[in-house]
Design an enzyme around this catalytic site. Structure first.
Site, PDB file in Angstrom:
ATOM      1  N   CYS A  91     -73.220  50.395  76.690  1.00 41.77           N
ATOM      2  CA  CYS A  91     -72.448  51.243  77.598  1.00 41.77           C
ATOM      3  C   CYS A  91     -73.408  51.776  78.654  1.00 41.77           C
ATOM      4  O   CYS A  91     -74.349  52.510  78.322  1.00 41.77           O
ATOM      5  CB  CYS A  91     -71.789  52.387  76.834  1.00 41.77           C
ATOM      6  SG  CYS A  91     -70.856  53.524  77.886  1.00 41.77           S
ATOM      7  N   HIS A  93     -72.838  53.805  81.519  1.00 41.17           N
ATOM      8  CA  HIS A  93     -72.768  55.239  81.825  1.00 41.17           C
ATOM      9  C   HIS A  93     -73.251  56.045  80.626  1.00 41.17           C
ATOM     10  O   HIS A  93     -73.902  57.088  80.785  1.00 41.17           O
ATOM     11  CB  HIS A  93     -71.331  55.643  82.219  1.00 41.17           C
ATOM     12  CG  HIS A  93     -70.518  56.175  81.085  1.00 41.17           C
ATOM     13  ND1 HIS A  93     -69.698  55.383  80.313  1.00 41.17           N
ATOM     14  CD2 HIS A  93     -70.435  57.425  80.560  1.00 41.17           C
ATOM     15  CE1 HIS A  93     -69.125  56.112  79.379  1.00 41.17           C
ATOM     16  NE2 HIS A  93     -69.552  57.356  79.504  1.00 41.17           N
ATOM     17  N   CYS A 254     -69.022  52.455  85.979  1.00 38.34           N
ATOM     18  CA  CYS A 254     -69.190  51.544  84.837  1.00 38.34           C
ATOM     19  C   CYS A 254     -70.471  50.712  84.966  1.00 38.34           C
ATOM     20  O   CYS A 254     -70.529  49.769  85.762  1.00 38.34           O
ATOM     21  CB  CYS A 254     -67.985  50.632  84.677  1.00 38.34           C
ATOM     22  SG  CYS A 254     -68.001  49.682  83.122  1.00 38.34           S
ATOM     23  N   THR A 256     -72.086  48.657  82.688  1.00 35.15           N
ATOM     24  CA  THR A 256     -72.017  47.275  82.221  1.00 35.15           C
ATOM     25  C   THR A 256     -71.049  46.471  83.083  1.00 35.15           C
ATOM     26  O   THR A 256     -71.237  45.279  83.296  1.00 35.15           O
ATOM     27  CB  THR A 256     -71.619  47.208  80.736  1.00 35.15           C
ATOM     28  OG1 THR A 256     -70.441  47.982  80.514  1.00 35.15           O
ATOM     29  CG2 THR A 256     -72.737  47.746  79.854  1.00 35.15           C
TER      30      THR A 256
END
Length: 333
Positions: A91, A93, A254, A256
């Site tokens: 992840c 963030h 985001c 990823t």
């Protein structure tokens, strides 16, 4: 005051998206690697995820990260990522939030102007370089895992939408990238429910007909993210609405997803190594991405992305479970 479970956490947000960084209450998750720990957590400890991210302790777009001892000698901390959609391999963030929390709380040795933190994640080693001034984390640049394209300009038949063109790429999770124009929807938060409904239908269709599978990371075998690209987006500045299972939008740009988008643009020959790529979220917050190298994953051409963003600590929490609570795993509404 009584409690059968007690967890402590530092809450943060990364460009608008929350990360609940769990610092105690779970102990060491069994597993030889961080992905082993993720898979064990999914099978045996998912009630903890639900307790911490679902209402009433969380909300419909809650995200978090559970700190663990690293399984590797070359990393400072291990991380298992949790959110309402499940337990993620990576992840972006959340990693920016974790790095910010580690600096702000002094859980790593802090050096100025840059503190480098190596994180052991289920998707691989992620390096976070935190820009620090007067002890405060100003921004974080993560060196993400190798990212690559699985399908370029494919199509899927979606009930209610017809044939939808899409591309599929991995940037730590699998992302289907769809032009909003292709589903005849505007980049407008007033139409968010229509966009979300379309995204969930596209995910379901991909997972039912041609689910992706990562060649080296066990248990990464579905698409739970649709990155709807706004009209006018380019390889320099892209805007998107990120629809996520089971029914919410990423508030951040985001990390990823930014990595997956850069891999797609690189595959098309539109984004060169070293060029800045600005990715803008549905609420207008931004990450700056850059491709810093080429590699391969199981013979698939891949790129090495970096993503830069900011996070802020928003609170300190102790989360309890009263044994008489009728919602021990929370609920989704």
């Amino acid at each position: 005051m009584r409690s059968s479970r007690t967890f402590t956490a530092v809450d943060s947000h990364t460009e608008g998206m929350p990360t609940r960084v769990v610092t105690s209450g779970l102990g060491v998750i069994p597993g030889a690697t961080m992905n082993d720990k993720r898979l064990h957590f999914i099978e045996h400890l998912d009630d903890v995820r639900k307790l911490l991210v679902n209402e009433p302790r969380g909300h419909a777009a809650m995200s978090g990260a559970i700190l663990q001892p690293s399984t590797r000698d070359d990393c400072d901390w291990g991380v298992v990522y949790i959110e309402v959609s499940g337990c993620l391999p990576m992840c972006g963030h959340g990693t920016i939030g974790v790095a910010t929390v580690l600096v702000e709380t002094g859980m790593v040795t802090v050096t100025e102007p840059t503190t480098t933190i190596r994180l052991d994640t289920p998707a691989g080693v992620v390096v976070a370089r935190v820009e620090v001034r007067d002890g405060h984390a100003e921004s974080v640049t993560i060196e993400n895992v190798p990212s690559f394209v699985v399908r370029l300009d494919d199509e899927v038949d979606v009930p209610g939408l017809g044939t939808v063109p899409y591309s599929l790429a991995f940037g730590g999770n699998f992302y289907a990238m769809v032009d909003l124009d292709a589903v005849q929807l505007p980049f407008d938060r007033a139409r968010q429910q229509d966009i979300l409904t379309a995204g969930l239908a596209i995910m379901d269709a991909i997972n039912a007909t041609a689910p992706p599978s990562h060649p080296t990371i066990a248990g990464v075998d579905h698409c739970h993210h649709v990155e709807f690209i706004a009209p006018g987006s380019t390889a320099e500045h892209s805007r998107h609405a990120m629809a996520i299972h089971p029914g919410w939008f990423d508030r951040s740009p985001c990390g990823t997803g930014t990595s997956a988008r850069m891999a797609e643009l690189w595959q098309r020959g539109e984004l060169a190594l070293g060029a800045d790529f600005v990715n803008e979220s549905f609420i207008g917050s931004r990450f700056v991405g850059r491709l810093v190298g080429e590699t391969e994953v199981a013979g698939i051409p891949a790129v090495l992305p970096t993503v830069t963003g900011r996070a802020w600590v928003t609170g300190l929490g102790t989360y309890l479970l009263d044994p008489s609570d009728p919602f021990p795993t929370g609920f989704q509404f």
